[in-house]
Design an enzyme around this catalytic site. Structure first.
Site, PDB file in Angstrom:
ATOM      1  N   LYS A  22      -2.155  -1.272  -3.990  1.00 42.29           N
ATOM      2  CA  LYS A  22      -3.017  -0.102  -3.891  1.00 42.29           C
ATOM      3  C   LYS A  22      -2.198   1.164  -3.953  1.00 42.29           C
ATOM      4  CE  LYS A  22      -6.106   1.907  -0.474  1.00 42.29           C
ATOM      5  NZ  LYS A  22      -6.699   1.755   0.832  1.00 42.29           N
ATOM      6  N   LYS A  52       0.871  -1.179   0.000  1.00 43.62           N
ATOM      7  CA  LYS A  52       0.000   0.000   0.000  1.00 43.62           C
ATOM      8  C   LYS A  52       0.902   1.223   0.000  1.00 43.62           C
ATOM      9  CE  LYS A  52      -3.670   2.265   2.576  1.00 43.62           C
ATOM     10  NZ  LYS A  52      -4.668   2.093   3.647  1.00 43.62           N
TER      11      LYS A  52
HETATM   12  C1  PBG Z   1      -6.919   3.401   5.727  1.00 46.09           C
HETATM   13  C2  PBG Z   1      -7.521   3.256   4.365  1.00 46.09           C
HETATM   14  C3  PBG Z   1      -7.432   4.214   3.349  1.00 46.09           C
HETATM   15  C4  PBG Z   1      -8.122   3.721   2.258  1.00 46.09           C
HETATM   16  C5  PBG Z   1      -8.634   2.485   2.622  1.00 46.09           C
HETATM   17  N1  PBG Z   1      -8.244   2.197   3.935  1.00 46.09           N
HETATM   18  C6  PBG Z   1      -6.851   5.554   3.334  1.00 46.09           C
HETATM   19  C7  PBG Z   1      -5.575   5.846   3.937  1.00 46.09           C
HETATM   20  O1  PBG Z   1      -4.639   5.050   3.926  1.00 46.09           O
HETATM   21  O2  PBG Z   1      -5.496   6.948   4.454  1.00 46.09           O
HETATM   22  C8  PBG Z   1      -8.262   4.462   0.964  1.00 46.09           C
HETATM   23  C9  PBG Z   1      -9.206   3.947  -0.009  1.00 46.09           C
HETATM   24  C10 PBG Z   1      -9.562   4.915  -1.065  1.00 46.09           C
HETATM   25  O3  PBG Z   1      -8.947   5.983  -1.230  1.00 46.09           O
HETATM   26  O4  PBG Z   1     -10.508   4.609  -1.780  1.00 46.09           O
HETATM   27  N2  PBG Z   1      -6.795   2.248   6.456  1.00 46.09           N
END
Ligand code: PBG
Length: 332
Positions: free
Chosen positions: A255, A200
């Site tokens: 992601k 991520k």
């Molecule tokens: C945080 C989380 C995020 C997303 C999913 N889970 C955002 C972040 O890391 O701040 C983002 C998903 C999206 O932007 O659609 N656990």
């Protein structure tokens, strides 16, 4: 005879629809979709999300009929993200593993109503912390790894107990897959799957999501770069994924989505684990905004994106466009 023009004309196999259908290398169906949904506490609530035009957050009673009609048309799985009231956010994030919490309750209700619908829960502390970070912070605001993992394991177990099919740690702490796998095994959740957000990236494309779950005010200008990956890196993603496979992940997520398909293909060629991609909120809102101004054809652009995910090597895609895609595929 040389294998070149005019013996070879690449356009022959593109000259009509039937031949294009026959030679198509990738396919795509509703089975490949996971719908991320935002849930609100309370009853009879439905709120528009300003940063994601056309998307809403729902209380569970409102979400149920919506999921029912999509499930009938082929919706295979959902991923749940909670909107947590300010009063329930704390420094220790203990609401995350409240067995009567919003997520735990929602999972029970949804699984009872639709036992065949796959339910994925998010394992991370950002909806529950005052800092808006995915983990517990020390007095300098640094996210503590091992203490956070302790809370994440309790959170994952509470999701499994509620009936979640898949728990999905999106927090990027080190070692959490092993600890979660251990606690699930110990409690006889042999078939609860772990979908690790293994790679991520600290992306700018999560902005609209943070607004959707009300964590942007908490996070303010603080970044997640001390735990999410640097978007300049690729070898590091391999290492992250190999570690998570060894620790017990059943599937991995890369992601964000489209700008990161090079990572998907590299991982696909290297490991045998199923790969999911997350077409994130910023990607949704970019397409949506352009479509609203008629700069692009929304349906064609979104379906193209889905083929690109499949072509790159994804087994499935999390996308906010799931309901629209199900509708569009039904029209064909
Ligand atoms: C945080 C989380 C995020 C997303 C999913 N889970 C955002 C972040 O890391 O701040 C983002 C998903 C999206 O932007 O659609 N656990």
């Amino acid at each position: 005879m040389s294998k070149s023009y005019p013996n070879i004309r690449m356009r022959r196999n593109r000259s009509s629809e039937f031949i294009r259908n026959l030679i198509r290398e990738t396919s795509f169906s509703t089975n490949d979709l996971i719908y991320p949904v935002f849930i609100l506490p309370g009853k009879n609530k439905e709120e528009s999300i300003e940063s994601m035009p056309g998307k809403k957050r729902y209380s569970v009673d409102k979400l149920i009929p919506l999921l029912g009609s999509l499930h009938k048309k082929g919706l295979n799985a959902i991923a749940i993200f909670p909107v947590v009231e300010k009063e329930k956010k704390s420094h220790d994030a203990k609401e995350a593993f409240n067995t009567k919490g919003l997520v735990q309750t929602a999972v029970k209700i949804i699984k009872k109503e639709y036992p065949d619908l796959g339910v994925i829960t998010d394992v991370a502390l950002d909806p529950f912390t005052i800092s808006g970070h995915d983990g517990l912070v020390d007095k300098n605001g640094y996210v503590l790894n091992d203490k956070t993992v302790g809370v994440l394991t309790k959170q994952a177990l509470s999701h499994a107990e509620a009936g979640a099919d898949i728990v999905a740690p999106s927090d990027m702490m080190d070692g959490r897959i092993l600890e979660i796998r251990t606690i699930l095994e110990k409690n006889k959740f042999y078939n609860t799957k772990i979908l690790s957000y293994a790679a991520k990236y600290a992306s700018n494309l999560y902005g609209p999501f943070r607004n959707a779950v009300d964590s942007s005010d908490n996070l303010k200008n603080s970044s997640k770069e001390t735990y999410q990956m640097d978007f300049a890196n690729v070898a590091e993603a391999s290492l992250e994924i190999s570690l998570d496979i060894n620790e017990g992940a059943d599937m991995v997520i890369i992601k964000p989505g489209l700008p990161y398909l090079d990572i998907v293909t590299k991982i696909k060629n290297k490991f045998s684990i199923p790969i999911f991609s997350y077409h994130v909120s910023g990607e949704y809102s970019m397409i949506k905004s352009a479509a609203q101004k008629n700069y692009i054809d929304e349906k064609a652009t979104v379906l193209e994106a889905m083929y690109c995910f499949k072509r790159a090597g994804c087994n499935a895609v999390l996308t906010y466009y799931t309901p629209e895609i199900i509708k569009w595929l039904g029209e064909k």
